[in-house]
Design a protein around this motif. Structure first.
Motif, PDB file in Angstrom:
ATOM      1  N   SER A 128       0.871  -0.951  -0.022  1.00  0.00           N
ATOM      2  CA  SER A 128      -0.064  -0.032   0.012  1.00  0.00           C
ATOM      3  C   SER A 128       0.839   1.330  -0.057  1.00  0.00           C
ATOM      4  O   SER A 128       1.698   1.546   0.854  1.00  0.00           O
ATOM      5  CB  SER A 128      -1.070  -0.152   1.158  1.00  0.00           C
ATOM      6  N   VAL A 129       0.615   2.255  -0.920  1.00  0.00           N
ATOM      7  CA  VAL A 129       1.642   3.277  -1.371  1.00  0.00           C
ATOM      8  C   VAL A 129       0.822   4.604  -1.046  1.00  0.00           C
ATOM      9  O   VAL A 129      -0.291   4.791  -1.460  1.00  0.00           O
ATOM     10  CB  VAL A 129       2.049   3.218  -2.475  1.00  0.00           C
ATOM     11  N   SER A 130       1.634   5.528  -0.339  1.00  0.00           N
ATOM     12  CA  SER A 130       1.126   7.031  -0.020  1.00  0.00           C
ATOM     13  C   SER A 130       2.421   7.916  -0.138  1.00  0.00           C
ATOM     14  O   SER A 130       3.583   7.358  -0.105  1.00  0.00           O
ATOM     15  CB  SER A 130       0.455   6.978   1.010  1.00  0.00           C
ATOM     16  N   GLN A 131       2.277   9.078  -0.085  1.00  0.00           N
ATOM     17  CA  GLN A 131       3.062   9.945   0.178  1.00  0.00           C
ATOM     18  C   GLN A 131       3.981   9.727   1.427  1.00  0.00           C
ATOM     19  O   GLN A 131       5.152  10.297   1.762  1.00  0.00           O
ATOM     20  CB  GLN A 131       2.985  11.370   0.035  1.00  0.00           C
ATOM     21  N   LEU A 132       3.436   9.159   2.529  1.00  0.00           N
ATOM     22  CA  LEU A 132       4.032   8.916   3.705  1.00  0.00           C
ATOM     23  C   LEU A 132       4.968   7.591   3.660  1.00  0.00           C
ATOM     24  O   LEU A 132       5.868   7.452   4.351  1.00  0.00           O
ATOM     25  CB  LEU A 132       3.156   8.967   4.967  1.00  0.00           C
ATOM     26  N   GLY A 133       4.872   6.711   2.586  1.00  0.00           N
ATOM     27  CA  GLY A 133       5.688   5.583   2.592  1.00  0.00           C
ATOM     28  C   GLY A 133       4.890   4.360   2.096  1.00  0.00           C
ATOM     29  O   GLY A 133       3.606   4.574   1.654  1.00  0.00           O
ATOM     30  N   ALA A 134       5.521   3.193   2.147  1.00  0.00           N
ATOM     31  CA  ALA A 134       4.767   2.135   1.729  1.00  0.00           C
ATOM     32  C   ALA A 134       4.751   1.041   2.686  1.00  0.00           C
ATOM     33  O   ALA A 134       5.879   0.733   3.565  1.00  0.00           O
ATOM     34  CB  ALA A 134       5.602   1.603   0.512  1.00  0.00           C
ATOM     35  N   ARG A 135       3.622   0.121   2.805  1.00  0.00           N
ATOM     36  CA  ARG A 135       3.471  -0.751   3.974  1.00  0.00           C
ATOM     37  C   ARG A 135       3.091  -2.204   3.238  1.00  0.00           C
ATOM     38  O   ARG A 135       2.103  -2.071   2.321  1.00  0.00           O
ATOM     39  CB  ARG A 135       2.308  -0.349   4.682  1.00  0.00           C
ATOM     40  N   ASP A 136       3.670  -3.127   3.687  1.00  0.00           N
ATOM     41  CA  ASP A 136       3.237  -4.571   3.215  1.00  0.00           C
ATOM     42  C   ASP A 136       1.910  -4.903   3.879  1.00  0.00           C
ATOM     43  O   ASP A 136       1.622  -5.572   5.091  1.00  0.00           O
ATOM     44  CB  ASP A 136       4.241  -5.507   3.764  1.00  0.00           C
ATOM     45  N   THR A 137       0.717  -4.736   3.268  1.00  0.00           N
ATOM     46  CA  THR A 137      -0.536  -5.002   4.086  1.00  0.00           C
ATOM     47  C   THR A 137      -1.297  -5.965   3.530  1.00  0.00           C
ATOM     48  O   THR A 137      -2.401  -6.432   3.850  1.00  0.00           O
ATOM     49  CB  THR A 137      -1.407  -3.500   3.847  1.00  0.00           C
ATOM     50  N   PHE A 138      -0.777  -6.725   2.180  1.00  0.00           N
ATOM     51  CA  PHE A 138      -1.346  -7.903   1.669  1.00  0.00           C
ATOM     52  C   PHE A 138      -0.516  -9.045   1.601  1.00  0.00           C
ATOM     53  O   PHE A 138       0.318  -9.061   0.643  1.00  0.00           O
ATOM     54  CB  PHE A 138      -1.604  -7.559   0.287  1.00  0.00           C
TER      55      PHE A 138
END
Length: 257
Positions: A128-138
């Motif tokens: 999951s990507v946003s201007q704050l960073g990327a997270r391994d959500t899946f």
């Protein structure tokens, strides 16, 4: 309808360069982005290339993109995620050195969801990507690489690689009936009953909501790397030949009923 194929030449560090293109995203016919290590934009007349290594730091390279007229996300090798908004370039921390294979997003009632695929030997993540960073959500459940991604809504995600996999927010499920003989390089659609997937060796398949159909009339020496769908039009692009491409290949299809 007339179709044209042309090379994109931009000024890069004082010299004209014509780079191999890896991705394209068009808002309109007069607002087009392409990528081939650097991002390039055409506002209707001429192309302009952005030297992102000077703008965001050494090692920045991009190959795929998704976004809106206000905000674009570019991804590339070695975990590169670059955001462009309001004339400003920003490096987004991905948390991985795996190659970013693809990026896609969905907007629903002003809520934007952007997902990217990081996949290299030994590591595959759907971020999951946003201007704050990327997270391994899946959490990706198998030790196999991915290449393509598409979203039919904020909660339903499709990925391609070892077949087509679907996630509605709870777990990944393998879609039965999708082509299994080849690694599927791209998946795109317009609705959940109008999804296309492609691969090398002439694989172009369509999902109608109930079953997959593979188009046998596509030449077997067409190696597809990407597919795009818009309304009643589908375009699959790639090359002919083996590991060393011979020439460009494209298939254009229209729904007639």
């Amino acid at each position: 309808q007339r179709w044209e194929i042309s090379r994109v030449t931009v000024m890069f560090r004082g010299s004209p360069v014509t780079v191999a293109l890896e991705g394209i995203f068009a808002h309109t016919a007069n607002d087009i982005w392409v990528a081939g290590s650097i991002p390039m934009h055409c506002g209707g007349v001429s192309w302009f290339g952005y030297d992102i290594q000077l703008l965001v730091g050494a090692g920045a390279t991009v190959s795929r993109m998704w976004g809106t007229t206000q905000e674009m996300y570019f991804v590339g090798r070695t975990g590169n995620i670059i955001r462009y908004a309001n004339g400003t370039w920003q490096r987004v921390e991905s948390g991985t050195n795996a190659d970013m294979q693809n990026v896609w997003g969905y907007i629903d009632h002003s809520k934007q969801t952007v997902l990217g695929i990081a996949s290299s030997p030994g590591e595959t993540k759907v971020l999951s990507v946003s201007q704050l960073g990327a997270r391994d959500t899946f959490a990706w459940p198998i030790n196999q690489r991915l290449r393509g991604i598409w979203m039919s809504n904020r909660f339903t995600v499709y990925v391609s690689g070892p077949g087509i996999w679907r996630n509605t927010g709870f777990a990944w499920r393998h879609m039965s009936g999708a082509p299994q003989t080849q690694f599927l390089t791209s998946v795109r659609g317009t609705l959940e009953n109008n999804i296309f997937a492609v691969a090398w060796r002439g694989v172009l398949a369509h999902f109608n909501g109930a079953s997959w159909n593979q188009y046998s009339e596509v030449p077997a020496d067409f190696n597809f790397d990407a597919v795009a769908v818009s309304q009643n039009l589908v375009v699959a692009v790639g090359f002919t030949g083996g590991l060393f491409p011979d020439r460009a290949a494209a298939v254009i299809g229209r729904r007639t009923h």
